[in-house]
Design an enzyme around this catalytic site. Structure first.
Site, PDB file in Angstrom:
ATOM      1  N   TYR A 159     -33.904 -66.359 -22.345  1.00  0.00           N
ATOM      2  CA  TYR A 159     -35.139 -65.848 -23.053  1.00  0.00           C
ATOM      3  C   TYR A 159     -36.585 -66.013 -23.235  1.00  0.00           C
ATOM      4  CZ  TYR A 159     -36.259 -62.730 -26.485  1.00  0.00           C
ATOM      5  OH  TYR A 159     -37.061 -61.947 -27.386  1.00  0.00           O
ATOM      6  N   LYS A 163     -39.726 -63.761 -20.636  1.00  0.00           N
ATOM      7  CA  LYS A 163     -40.595 -63.352 -21.913  1.00  0.00           C
ATOM      8  C   LYS A 163     -42.150 -63.804 -20.956  1.00  0.00           C
ATOM      9  CE  LYS A 163     -38.636 -60.452 -23.695  1.00  0.00           C
ATOM     10  NZ  LYS A 163     -38.126 -58.568 -24.428  1.00  0.00           N
TER      11      LYS A 163
HETATM   12  N1  NAP Z   1     -36.231 -58.356 -33.064  1.00  0.00           N
HETATM   13  C1  NAP Z   1     -37.396 -59.953 -32.724  1.00  0.00           C
HETATM   14  O1  NAP Z   1     -37.247 -60.411 -33.921  1.00  0.00           O
HETATM   15  C2  NAP Z   1     -37.901 -59.808 -31.630  1.00  0.00           C
HETATM   16  C3  NAP Z   1     -38.947 -60.576 -31.573  1.00  0.00           C
HETATM   17  C4  NAP Z   1     -39.911 -61.175 -30.480  1.00  0.00           C
HETATM   18  C5  NAP Z   1     -39.672 -59.946 -29.482  1.00  0.00           C
HETATM   19  N2  NAP Z   1     -38.528 -59.034 -29.210  1.00  0.00           N
HETATM   20  C6  NAP Z   1     -38.135 -58.045 -28.463  1.00  0.00           C
HETATM   21  O2  NAP Z   1     -38.277 -56.920 -28.886  1.00  0.00           O
HETATM   22  C7  NAP Z   1     -37.869 -55.884 -27.827  1.00  0.00           C
HETATM   23  C8  NAP Z   1     -36.563 -55.106 -28.728  1.00  0.00           C
HETATM   24  O3  NAP Z   1     -35.200 -55.725 -29.360  1.00  0.00           O
HETATM   25  P1  NAP Z   1     -34.577 -55.760 -30.600  1.00  0.00           P
HETATM   26  O4  NAP Z   1     -34.756 -56.686 -31.159  1.00  0.00           O
HETATM   27  O5  NAP Z   1     -34.819 -53.789 -31.238  1.00  0.00           O
HETATM   28  O6  NAP Z   1     -33.187 -55.750 -29.598  1.00  0.00           O
HETATM   29  P2  NAP Z   1     -32.048 -54.710 -30.664  1.00  0.00           P
HETATM   30  O7  NAP Z   1     -32.349 -54.394 -32.006  1.00  0.00           O
HETATM   31  O8  NAP Z   1     -31.184 -55.489 -29.616  1.00  0.00           O
HETATM   32  O9  NAP Z   1     -32.782 -53.281 -29.332  1.00  0.00           O
HETATM   33  C9  NAP Z   1     -33.025 -52.809 -27.930  1.00  0.00           C
HETATM   34  C10 NAP Z   1     -31.712 -52.158 -27.307  1.00  0.00           C
HETATM   35  O10 NAP Z   1     -31.748 -51.982 -26.364  1.00  0.00           O
HETATM   36  C11 NAP Z   1     -30.360 -51.827 -25.565  1.00  0.00           C
HETATM   37  N3  NAP Z   1     -30.037 -53.090 -24.337  1.00  0.00           N
HETATM   38  C12 NAP Z   1     -30.132 -54.423 -24.297  1.00  0.00           C
HETATM   39  N4  NAP Z   1     -30.193 -54.453 -23.034  1.00  0.00           N
HETATM   40  C13 NAP Z   1     -29.548 -53.878 -22.664  1.00  0.00           C
HETATM   41  C14 NAP Z   1     -29.456 -52.751 -21.076  1.00  0.00           C
HETATM   42  N5  NAP Z   1     -29.336 -54.207 -20.165  1.00  0.00           N
HETATM   43  N6  NAP Z   1     -29.558 -51.839 -20.572  1.00  0.00           N
HETATM   44  C15 NAP Z   1     -29.753 -51.215 -21.604  1.00  0.00           C
HETATM   45  N7  NAP Z   1     -30.331 -50.772 -22.488  1.00  0.00           N
HETATM   46  C16 NAP Z   1     -29.779 -52.365 -23.336  1.00  0.00           C
HETATM   47  C17 NAP Z   1     -29.356 -52.046 -26.825  1.00  0.00           C
HETATM   48  O11 NAP Z   1     -28.343 -52.225 -26.431  1.00  0.00           O
HETATM   49  P3  NAP Z   1     -27.166 -53.760 -26.944  1.00  0.00           P
HETATM   50  O12 NAP Z   1     -26.647 -53.458 -28.467  1.00  0.00           O
HETATM   51  O13 NAP Z   1     -25.819 -52.881 -26.349  1.00  0.00           O
HETATM   52  O14 NAP Z   1     -27.422 -54.814 -26.653  1.00  0.00           O
HETATM   53  C18 NAP Z   1     -30.310 -51.959 -27.713  1.00  0.00           C
HETATM   54  O15 NAP Z   1     -30.252 -50.996 -28.329  1.00  0.00           O
HETATM   55  C19 NAP Z   1     -36.998 -57.378 -27.196  1.00  0.00           C
HETATM   56  O16 NAP Z   1     -37.602 -56.959 -25.807  1.00  0.00           O
HETATM   57  C20 NAP Z   1     -36.585 -57.960 -27.757  1.00  0.00           C
HETATM   58  O17 NAP Z   1     -37.055 -59.340 -26.878  1.00  0.00           O
HETATM   59  C21 NAP Z   1     -38.066 -59.236 -30.383  1.00  0.00           C
END
Ligand code: NAP
Length: 272
Positions: A159, A163
């Site tokens: 991961y 990134k």
């Molecule tokens: N949350 C944090 O602390 C954090 C920190 C640093 C960076 N980020 C980055 O922020 C971004 C968003 O994260 P988030 O925390 O908002 O995640 P999240 O709550 O899981 O929301 C992401 C959405 O994307 C969907 N998704 C994942 N894989 C997919 C795929 N292969 N095809 C289509 N849709 C897909 C997920 O579906 P599923 O639920 O089925 O997976 C979910 O609905 C990501 O790039 C993550 O790396 C997050």
């Protein structure tokens, strides 16, 4: 930038991946508030429809939804085809998968999926949608990266590497596309209070430093930085402080050791 100027620079359509919840949904809402129409895509079909309906009702914008998995070639092909039909002026590469586990304990296919979704899909979308943006001489791309890409991070090795790929790709594209009027930005995000984060974090309500940010705040900072901040934004002053301290004062091997220790303290495992 006023909402009107933002619309003319990055509209009339934006595509946000992973927009059914979390940071992606926050981006979609803020973009709709600026009057942009939205292509929403996620593998969570029902949630995606609910977001789409609420954006139409609340902001009067048009939406298109595509429920598919970004690891699948036909999903990417359909999104690129939409780019031929609609004038997509802003791409937000937000969706990602992660897995907290020692590298060798996860099957190879899990790492390959992380690469496909977090690295290959953003690259494909930047390539097909970027071509039209460059031809129009305006547009924007946002790549969502993570603090775990500052240096190698044990327990999320693939991961973190995926990134870092997005971060460096975005920086390179910023250099290439700026003269064509296309703005490219990476978000180096700390912890965000999203459904994914709550699901994987053992004690999500425990106070931590730097604090966990609401996704809306991070998304707003990113949209405000687009076109102004050269290539990278770190949302939240506390995250910026930590980032500055790490980069400036610690050798990389110590950053790697610190990041790994922090992961172990929060999630355990990984030792012989
Ligand atoms: N949350 C944090 O602390 C954090 C920190 C640093 C960076 N980020 C980055 O922020 C971004 C968003 O994260 P988030 O925390 O908002 O995640 P999240 O709550 O899981 O929301 C992401 C959405 O994307 C969907 N998704 C994942 N894989 C997919 C795929 N292969 N095809 C289509 N849709 C897909 C997920 O579906 P599923 O639920 O089925 O997976 C979910 O609905 C990501 O790039 C993550 O790396 C997050």
């Amino acid at each position: 930038m006023s909402h009107h100027d933002f619309y003319h620079r990055y509209g009339p359509w934006a595509l946000v991946t992973g927009s059914a919840q979390g940071l992606g949904e926050a981006f979609a809402r803020l973009l709709a508030a600026r009057g942009l129409n939205l292509v929403l895509t996620d593998r969570q079909g029902e949630k995606l429809t609910a977001v789409s309906e609420s954006l139409r009702a609340e902001y009067g914008v048009e939406t298109r939804t595509l429920a598919c998995d970004l690891a699948a070639e036909d999903c990417l092909a359909s999104l690129c085809a939409l780019g031929q039909e609609l004038e997509i002026g802003l791409l937000v590469n937000n969706a990602a998968v992660s897995r907290i586990q020692p590298f060798l304990d996860a099957p190879l296919t899990a790492h390959q999926n992380i690469l496909a979704v977090n690295a290959a899909a953003p690259l494909t979308l930047a390539h097909c949608l970027g071509a039209s943006m460059r031809a129009r001489r305006r547009g924007g791309m946002i790549f969502v990266s993570s603090a775990s890409a500052i240096a190698g991070t044990g327990l999320v090795a693939s991961y973190a590497a995926s990134k870092a790929f997005g971060w460096v790709l975005a920086e390179s594209l910023w250099a290439e596309l700026q003269p064509w009027g296309v703005d490219v930005l990476t978000i180096v995000s700390g912890n965000l209070d999203t459904p994914a984060w709550r699901q994987i974090t053992p004690r999500p309500d425990e106070a931590v430093w730097p604090p966990v940010m609401p996704p809306e705040v991070a998304a707003r900072e990113a949209l405000e930085a687009l076109g102004k901040t050269p290539s990278r934004v770190v949302p939240g002053w506390q995250n910026r402080l930590v980032f500055f301290f790490l980069q400036r004062f610690l050798p990389r091997r110590q950053i790697v050791a610190m990041l790994y220790r922090a992961m172990q303290n929060r999630y355990g495992t990984g030792q012989p």
